[in-house]
Each structure stands twice: as structure tokens, then as C-alpha cells.
Design a protein around this motif. Structure first.
Motif, PDB file in Angstrom:
ATOM      1  N   MET A  51      19.904 -39.157  13.283  1.00  0.00           N
ATOM      2  CA  MET A  51      20.904 -38.173  12.878  1.00  0.00           C
ATOM      3  C   MET A  51      21.907 -37.932  14.003  1.00  0.00           C
ATOM      4  SD  MET A  51      20.676 -34.109  12.324  1.00  0.00           S
ATOM      5  CE  MET A  51      21.306 -33.964  13.990  1.00  0.00           C
ATOM      6  N   VAL A  52      21.404 -37.783  15.224  1.00  0.00           N
ATOM      7  CA  VAL A  52      22.290 -37.578  16.367  1.00  0.00           C
ATOM      8  C   VAL A  52      23.160 -38.820  16.581  1.00  0.00           C
ATOM      9  CG1 VAL A  52      22.376 -37.184  18.861  1.00  0.00           C
ATOM     10  CG2 VAL A  52      20.722 -35.951  17.465  1.00  0.00           C
ATOM     11  N   LEU A  78      25.346 -49.285  16.196  1.00  0.00           N
ATOM     12  CA  LEU A  78      25.103 -48.065  16.982  1.00  0.00           C
ATOM     13  C   LEU A  78      23.798 -47.353  16.639  1.00  0.00           C
ATOM     14  CD1 LEU A  78      27.584 -45.393  18.164  1.00  0.00           C
ATOM     15  CD2 LEU A  78      25.641 -44.669  16.806  1.00  0.00           C
ATOM     16  N   PRO A  79      23.520 -47.017  15.354  1.00  0.00           N
ATOM     17  CA  PRO A  79      22.294 -46.245  15.100  1.00  0.00           C
ATOM     18  C   PRO A  79      21.033 -46.974  15.532  1.00  0.00           C
ATOM     19  CG  PRO A  79      23.300 -46.998  13.052  1.00  0.00           C
ATOM     20  CD  PRO A  79      24.307 -47.222  14.127  1.00  0.00           C
ATOM     21  N   ASP A  80      21.007 -48.300  15.368  1.00  0.00           N
ATOM     22  CA  ASP A  80      19.831 -49.051  15.798  1.00  0.00           C
ATOM     23  C   ASP A  80      19.675 -49.012  17.314  1.00  0.00           C
ATOM     24  OD1 ASP A  80      19.151 -49.767  13.205  1.00  0.00           O
ATOM     25  OD2 ASP A  80      20.359 -51.580  13.244  1.00  0.00           O
ATOM     26  N   ALA A  81      20.788 -49.266  18.018  1.00  0.00           N
ATOM     27  CA  ALA A  81      20.732 -49.303  19.483  1.00  0.00           C
ATOM     28  C   ALA A  81      20.413 -47.932  20.055  1.00  0.00           C
ATOM     29  CB  ALA A  81      22.055 -49.819  20.041  1.00  0.00           C
ATOM     30  N   TYR A  82      21.074 -46.889  19.558  1.00  0.00           N
ATOM     31  CA  TYR A  82      20.839 -45.549  20.075  1.00  0.00           C
ATOM     32  C   TYR A  82      19.418 -45.073  19.778  1.00  0.00           C
ATOM     33  CZ  TYR A  82      25.794 -44.546  21.122  1.00  0.00           C
ATOM     34  OH  TYR A  82      27.044 -44.541  21.646  1.00  0.00           O
ATOM     35  N   ALA A  83      18.946 -45.354  18.555  1.00  0.00           N
ATOM     36  CA  ALA A  83      17.636 -44.849  18.147  1.00  0.00           C
ATOM     37  C   ALA A  83      16.497 -45.579  18.845  1.00  0.00           C
ATOM     38  CB  ALA A  83      17.482 -44.970  16.632  1.00  0.00           C
ATOM     39  N   ILE A 120      23.002 -33.907  26.203  1.00  0.00           N
ATOM     40  CA  ILE A 120      21.985 -32.877  25.976  1.00  0.00           C
ATOM     41  C   ILE A 120      21.207 -33.154  24.694  1.00  0.00           C
ATOM     42  CG2 ILE A 120      21.538 -30.413  25.677  1.00  0.00           C
ATOM     43  CD1 ILE A 120      24.173 -29.842  27.028  1.00  0.00           C
ATOM     44  N   MET A 121      21.915 -33.555  23.650  1.00  0.00           N
ATOM     45  CA  MET A 121      21.256 -33.761  22.359  1.00  0.00           C
ATOM     46  C   MET A 121      20.234 -34.893  22.434  1.00  0.00           C
ATOM     47  SD  MET A 121      24.445 -33.015  19.762  1.00  0.00           S
ATOM     48  CE  MET A 121      23.517 -33.209  18.243  1.00  0.00           C
ATOM     49  N   PHE A 122      20.583 -35.995  23.086  1.00  0.00           N
ATOM     50  CA  PHE A 122      19.620 -37.090  23.199  1.00  0.00           C
ATOM     51  C   PHE A 122      18.476 -36.731  24.154  1.00  0.00           C
ATOM     52  CE2 PHE A 122      22.928 -39.994  21.417  1.00  0.00           C
ATOM     53  CZ  PHE A 122      22.145 -40.518  20.401  1.00  0.00           C
ATOM     54  N   VAL A 127      28.992 -41.376  15.611  1.00  0.00           N
ATOM     55  CA  VAL A 127      29.998 -42.149  14.865  1.00  0.00           C
ATOM     56  C   VAL A 127      31.068 -41.211  14.319  1.00  0.00           C
ATOM     57  CG1 VAL A 127      30.397 -43.620  12.851  1.00  0.00           C
ATOM     58  CG2 VAL A 127      28.352 -43.953  14.249  1.00  0.00           C
ATOM     59  N   SER A 128      30.612 -40.102  13.738  1.00  0.00           N
ATOM     60  CA  SER A 128      31.546 -39.120  13.185  1.00  0.00           C
ATOM     61  C   SER A 128      32.468 -38.557  14.260  1.00  0.00           C
ATOM     62  CB  SER A 128      30.764 -37.986  12.513  1.00  0.00           C
ATOM     63  OG  SER A 128      31.628 -37.010  11.974  1.00  0.00           O
TER      64      SER A 128
END
Length: 495
Positions: A306-307, A236-241, A346-348, A312-313
Motif C-alpha cells: 500500500m505504501v 516499483l511495488p515488487d521492488a519496494y515490497a 518514515i512510512m517504510f 506511485v500516486s
């Protein structure tokens, strides 16, 4: 009767094909906006015609497809799926507007993939036949893979391939579970039928508890990897970022895994060979994800990562609420999916604007942006406050319901997850203070605030976060009806 479900699936796919055939950016984005607006109008018609007090499938469509294999074209919508369809139908046209002024290579492909993604996701939500469900499930991989691979960041190839391998392998494991259900039901009845309800109704009749556990875990694994939940979250963090802003938002709107937990996993859970162990697995993974994901988010220097880790959280609340096994905890988990889709969009979008304007996402390189970007500061602050669970916003409703009502059956995991709330507040407030407040970092040069279309898109979503935070009933009522039906199905399965 108008085949509204077929239309809200086929129209985005049809307009996707039109978008691919366009020659200019103006043509591509107009086609995309038209397709998504038509889908929104049909969805709103369906929403206002929807009976929130009924647990029955509504707007149902059924036609024989491959009779020899028991495969039917069977669509329907209920309180579990309707809010998620509404979420997609609202956010995606706003996403088209948000990207209106973007200058991208091959805009026909860019907008065509967004539309294809919308059609595939809605297809998952309305499919009542496992074969059709799986076809749409796999189709969602393709637009996301190319969205990251073509328009992503420096590590886009690694991120796109990692995402595809992780989720595709998980989908294949899930397919084994579907086949297990299919052949077990065929053996029991002598009739081939791929209907989701039909296969699930025959699950308790499988004689071996080990076989039931194996089928259940195969399905659960496929859903948890896609959700994702710790320890299956590393894609997830790699794909999202690495994804472009539009791709990150599309990932956020990919709520098919949580939907699968509500539609398939929970009704089957009591009939597994070891239901107590399965509840423990689901609750523990949910609590660990909430806490561990929050610590990972706290440690990030990159605002977008971070977002991503905060996502994940927050997905841990879906698993924890599902493990609560009461109607209101399950409703809270459903509302978390709806709320998360709005807030994280909104955050992204905010991170995308900051990166485009400043050229960086490193938190320590930013600062004082509120003086230069006041419109972004207001909207971004609202999203961050909603994400950390401020009362009056959607995040609070979801987290309150999950914590309060999951405590009935999984109190230990709820207490563990509460530590994550403190960490969540910490990294949200730290990130806002470092990026928006304090002394402006002149090294980043001149920056620009939101454009008019960006302001409109983000403000509409922000108003929905506020509206549903103050008045969740328009979607929560149908979720509660759906959750009560899940609890009834669980009781029928053997509790």
C-alpha cells in the motif's frame, strides 16, 4: 577552494570500499556512520554557504577528462540539486542508525551498498557533463539490485531482476537520446562537447521536428520509468515490497528521475517539434498516476505494498507540477520530491518495525498496535497525515503549490487529479485505523515498540516533516530560484 562536490561524492564511495573490507558488524556500521556523517557535515557547510538568490551554478569544478570526445569532469550545484543533496545527506546517516541493531548476514556488504548508493545518487545531482551524469545514473542500479536480491523477501529474485531490466532498458533508451543530442551538436559546431548545457542549447537547432521529438521522448521515457509514473510503474511495488527496510528507503531517496525532468526535460520542451502534445503527455500521465496509484493503494491488503503504490500516486504530482510550466508549479513539484523523501522514509521504517515485531504486514491481521507500540503510533500517524496532505506538514505545501499553480496551464488535469486526494485520504485513514487502533489482535503475540536508536532516527525525520511544513523557505526559496531559471531557459528555447 575546497572541492566540496568531489568530496561529497568520493567520501561515500571511499567509505563504501572500507565497509566491504570490514570483518564484523560493529566495524561495518561504524565505518558507514562515519562516512555518512562526514558527508552530512560537508553538505551542511555547502548548504549554509549556498546563495539561494542566485540561479548560477555554485561550488563549480571543471577539469578536462577525455578531450577527444569532449568529456569533462564538470560538477556544480544550484537550487534544483541542492535540496536533494541535503535530503540524502540527512536521511542516510539516520538510516544507518535505524538499522544499528539489525542482525544481518554479510553486514559489510549491506552497509557498503548503502554508502555506494549515496555516492552514486549525489554524483547524478552534481554532474554537469552528460557522460558523467549517465555513469552515475547507471551506478545507482547496482546497489539497489543487490540490496533486494540478497536481503529481500520471498520473491526477491523476481523483484530485483524486474527492477533491473525495466530501469536498465529505459536507461539505454535515454542513452540513445543523449547520443542524438551529442551528434547533432557536433554536426552543428564541429566540436565534441558532452556538457549538459551545451547539448541542450543546440537542441532547437536540429532541423527536423520529428528528430527533436524522438530525442525528447527518448530522454523523457528514461526519466518516467525511473520516476516511476503510470503506465511504467509495475516494477516499483515488487521492488519496494521485497526490499529490506533500508532498501525501500534507498529507493525513496532515488530522486534522480524527477531531477532529470527539471534539469533536462523542461528546458528542452518548448523546442520540441510538438510542444503542446508533450505538455499534454506529461500532464495526463501525472494526473492518471495520482488517481490510479491511489486506487491501487486502496485495494492493497499488504501494508508495505500500500505504501509502495502510494509512492506511485505521489510521484504523479512531480509530473503534474512540471506540466504546469510556471515557476511556482515547478517549485511545488520540486518540493514534492523533497517532502516525499522525508515522509516515505518514515512510512517504510514504520512498516519495517511492524513486520519485525509482529511477523506480518497483512493489514487485517493487525490491530490495536497503538496500545503496545505508542512511540511508533505517534510517529507513524504524523507521517500518514503528512502523506495525505494535512496542513502544517510538508505534503500539504507540495500538493497545494502543484494544484494551485498548475491550474493556470493544465486545469483539466488538475481537476482530474483532485479526485485522487479523496482516495488518498481514504486509504491512509483506513490503514491507520486497521493497524494502530481498535482491538488488539492477540494472535500476533507480544510485540515491541521502537528501540532508542529507531526512535531517534524516525523522530528526527518526523520533526523535519513538521519543520519544513511550517517553514518551507529554507529549501523552497532555492527551489523557486531554480524554477525561475528553468522558465527563463524555456523562454530562450523558443516559447
Amino acid at each position: 577552494m575546497l572541492p566540496v562536490l568531489s568530496l561529497i561524492v568520493l567520501i561515500p564511495l571511499l567509505f563504501s570500499a572500507f565497509a566491504f573490507l570490514t570483518k564484523t558488524r560493529e566495524q561495518a556500521r561504524v565505518v558507514a556512520l562515519m562516512g555518512t556523517l562526514i558527508t552530512l557535515i560537508l553538505t551542511l557547510y555547502m548548504y549554509f554557504s549556498f546563495d539561494s538568490s542566485s540561479a548560477a551554478m555554485q561550488f563549480e569544478e571543471l577539469a578536462s577528462w577525455i578531450p577527444s570526445l569532449g568529456i569533462n569532469y564538470h560538477l556544480g550545484v544550484d537550487g534544483i540539486s541542492m535540496p536533494l543533496i541535503l535530503l540524502n545527506a540527512i536521511v542516510i546517516p539516520l538510516l544507518i542508525l535505524f538499522t544499528w541493531d539489525d542482525v544481518r548476514s554479510t553486514p559489510n556488504r549491506f552497509y557498503g551498498l548503502i554508502l555506494a548508493m549515496q555516492g552514486a545518487v549525489i554524483g547524478v545531482f552534481v554532474s554537469l557533463d552528460f557522460f558523467l551524469f549517465y555513469v552515475f545514473w547507471e551506478l545507482t542500479l547496482i546497489p539497489l539490485f543487490f540490496m533486494v536480491n540478497i536481503w529481500g523477501g520471498p520473491n526477491k529474485r523476481h523483484a530485483s531482476i524486474k527492477f533491473f531490466i525495466y530501469t536498465h532498458v529505459a536507461s539505454l533508451v535515454m542513452l540513445l537520446g543523449i547520443f542524438g543530442l551529442y551528434f547533432a551538436a557536433w554536426d552543428q559546431t564541429g566540436v565534441a562537447n558532452m556538457g549538459i548545457a551545451h547539448l541542450m542549447s543546440h537542441f532547437p537547432m536540429i532541423g527536423s521536428g520529428i528528430a527533436r521529438d524522438a530525442i525528447f521522448l527518448a530522454l523523457l521515457f528514461g526519466f518516467l520509468v525511473k520516476l516511476p509514473i503510470v503506465p511504467f510503474h509495475s516494477w516499483l511495488p515488487d521492488a519496494y515490497a521485497e526490499a529490506p527496510t533500508a532498501g525501500s528507503v534507498l529507493f525513496i531517496l532515488l530522486k534522480i528521475a524527477g531531477y532529470g525532468i527539471f534539469r533536462v526535460i523542461l528546458p528542452m520542451l518548448p523546442a520540441t517539434g510538438t510542444p503542446d502534445m508533450m505538455i499534454t503527455i506529461l500532464g495526463l500521465l501525472g494526473a492518471v498516476s495520482i488517481v490510479y496509484g491511489a486506487f491501487l493503494a486502496l485495494s492493497q491488503k499488504d501494508l508495505k505494498r500500500m505504501v509502495a503504490y502510494s509512492s506511485v500516486s505521489h510521484m504523479g504530482f512531480v509530473a503534474l507540477g512540471a506540466a504546469g510550466l510556471v515557476a511556482l508549479s515547478i517549485s511545488g513539484a520540486m518540493f514534492q520530491q523533497f517532502s516525499h523523501g522525508l515522509i516515505m522514509s518514515i512510512m517504510f521504517m514504520s512498516v519495517g518495525v511492524i513486520q519485525a515485531s509482529t511477523g506480518t504486514r497483512v493489514i487485517n491481521d493487525l490491530g490495536g498496535l497503538a496500545t503496545k507500540m505508542p512511540k511508533l503510533a505517534v510517529i507513524m500517524m504524523l507521517a500518514f497525515m503528512a502523506s495525505l496532505g494535512l496542513p502544517g506538514l510538508t505534503g500539504f505545501i507540495a500538493e497545494f503549490m502543484v494544484f494551485t499553480f498548475s491550474y493556470v496551464n493544465v486545469p483539466t488535469f488538475v481537476i482530474l487529479a483532485l479526485f485522487g486526494v479523496v482516495i488518498t485520504a481514504g486509504y491512509h485513514l483506513w490503514a491507520m485505523q486497521r493497524t494502530m487502533f481498535g482491538v488488539y489482535n492477540g494472535k500476533i503475540g507480544e510485540v515491541f515498540d521502537l528501540s532508542n536508536v529507531q526512535t531517534f532516527s524516525m523522530a528526527v525525520i518526523a520533526l523535519l516533516v513538521l519543520y519544513f511544513g511550517l517553514n518551507p523557505s529554507p529549501v523552497l526559496d532555492m527551489m523557486i530560484t531554480g524554477s525561475n531559471e528553468i522558465v527563463s531557459l524555456m523562454a530562450a528555447m523558443g516559447v
